[in-house]
Design an enzyme around this catalytic site. Structure first.
Site, short mmCIF file in Angstrom:
data_model
loop_
_atom_site.label_atom_id
_atom_site.label_comp_id
_atom_site.label_asym_id
_atom_site.label_seq_id
_atom_site.Cartn_x
_atom_site.Cartn_y
_atom_site.Cartn_z
N TYR A 156 48.97 4.37 93.69
CA TYR A 156 48.10 3.01 92.93
C TYR A 156 49.01 2.39 91.96
CZ TYR A 156 44.26 4.55 95.32
OH TYR A 156 43.27 4.72 95.67
N TYR A 191 47.46 8.77 101.17
CA TYR A 191 48.44 9.36 101.00
C TYR A 191 47.61 11.12 99.75
CZ TYR A 191 44.38 7.96 97.60
OH TYR A 191 43.22 7.79 96.49
N ARG A 212 44.43 12.25 101.52
CA ARG A 212 43.02 11.99 101.60
C ARG A 212 43.42 10.07 102.90
NH1 ARG A 212 39.91 9.00 98.23
NH2 ARG A 212 38.25 10.16 100.41
N HIS A 215 42.66 4.06 102.90
CA HIS A 215 40.67 3.61 102.13
C HIS A 215 41.39 2.17 101.48
CE1 HIS A 215 42.02 6.51 99.94
NE2 HIS A 215 41.51 5.94 98.57
N HIS A 217 39.37 1.00 98.21
CA HIS A 217 38.27 1.28 97.46
C HIS A 217 37.19 -0.18 96.99
CE1 HIS A 217 39.58 5.57 95.32
NE2 HIS A 217 40.55 4.75 95.78
C1 BEZ Z 1 40.82 8.56 94.95
O1 BEZ Z 1 41.57 7.44 95.21
O2 BEZ Z 1 40.90 7.80 96.88
C2 BEZ Z 1 40.95 9.84 94.86
C3 BEZ Z 1 41.37 10.54 94.45
C4 BEZ Z 1 41.82 12.17 94.03
C5 BEZ Z 1 40.28 12.43 93.90
C6 BEZ Z 1 39.23 11.57 94.58
C7 BEZ Z 1 39.62 10.43 94.31
FE FE Z 2 41.89 5.83 96.87
#
Ligand code: BEZ
Ligand code: FE
Length: 286
Positions: A156, A191, A212, A215, A217
């Site tokens: 990010y 990531y 993760r 995605h 957001h």
């Molecule tokens: C996220 O940005 O998607 C995320 C990162 C760490 C913990 C939960 C969500």
């Molecule tokens: Fe995220």
């Protein structure tokens, strides 16, 4: 006086009996009940609990203005997502919610509908289109669509100190009167959550990966509707079934389509291949 384990648990529960705040009383009594049951079930030793206290202490020490290790702990234990699922109350036809995560900022650049939010973020071009509607499919006019994501390197903007708070792959767009919105960005990649703290060590010690699935957001808001906080995940990502924070819901997996060079849907001439995603958000009445 008896000192059986059950008597100790009961005494600790009863110690909150006179609490003025009934909700606080319920939460503290339930916490003690379940904490004691956990110790009984695992036959927890004093040395093990001391290791737990040291872990929680290290978690607190890792927190500062920009790093919240306790939220990461809540996320990786599935508690954050459990609370989302309990309170989402998804009305039939409404888009499901998922975790907010730590990378939202309140100062996303305000962009025109259709604009490019890439601003130098590395990655293949992605054109996103969608509509904001009510659960019965009627347009929600002029909704605010707040978008943020990681780039092709899984970072990010706020994780890149070299940007000095410059924003990229992030933006705030107002949908038109038909609820339609569009923007250019980059294809997100999977990531890992931050692993340089005690939560990362916990993942290593328990044989869990920190990833993760890719995605984008979204936070979608419109007058008369409940705010929606969610993500759209990339179909086919290898971590969809093992998201480290349990945030994936099948309804939130989007079709990211690959295209050869040529004219994009908004008329932009693409010299190289690019991607498109179309996803509509249905907001619950508020
Ligand atoms: C996220 O940005 O998607 C995320 C990162 C760490 C913990 C939960 C969500
Ligand atoms: Fe995220």
């Amino acid at each position: 006086m008896t000192f059986s384990p059950e008597a100790i648990t009961q005494a600790a529960i009863d110690s909150f009996a006179a609490a003025d705040n009934p909700r606080l009383k319920t939460i503290m009594q339930s916490l003690v009940k379940h904490l004691h049951a956990f110790a009984q079930e695992t036959n927890l030793t004093e040395a093990e609990w001391m290791a737990g206290i040291q872990f929680l202490t290290a978690t607190g020490h890792k927190c500062d203005d920009v790093r919240q290790e306790f939220i990461l702990l809540s996320d990786t234990l599935g508690l954050s997502m459990l609370l989302v699922a309990l309170h989402d109350g998804a009305q039939q036809g409404a888009t499901e919610a998922t975790v907010l995560g730590p990378f939202h900022t309140p100062d996303a650049p305000v962009l025109n509908n259709g604009a490019d939010m890439t601003n130098g973020a590395p990655g293949e071009p992605l054109y996103v289109t969608g509509r904001v509607v009510s659960p019965d499919g009627k347009a929600v006019a002029h909704a605010m669509v707040d978008v943020w994501q990681a780039d092709a390197e899984g970072l990010y903007d706020v994780q890149r100190g070299e940007l000095h708070n410059e924003r990229r792959a992030r933006g705030l767009i107002q949908a038109d009167k038909e609820g339609q919105f569009a923007f250019w960005t980059v294809l997100p990649e999977a990531y890992p959550v931050p692993t340089d703290g005690p939560v990362g060590q916990m993942l290593v010690n328990t044989g869990r990966h920190p990833w993760r699935p890719a995605h984008i957001h979204f936070m979608v808001k419109a007058e008369g509707y409940q705010p929606l906080i969610t993500h759209i995940f990339r179909e086919g990502d290898k971590y969809l079934n093992s998201d480290v924070v349990f945030g994936v819901r099948p309804s939130l997996v989007g079709k990211f389509q690959s295209h050869a060079s040529g004219s994009a849907p908004d008329g932009r001439e693409m010299k190289n291949s690019y991607w498109t995603l179309d996803y509509s958000f249905a907001l619950q009445a508020g």
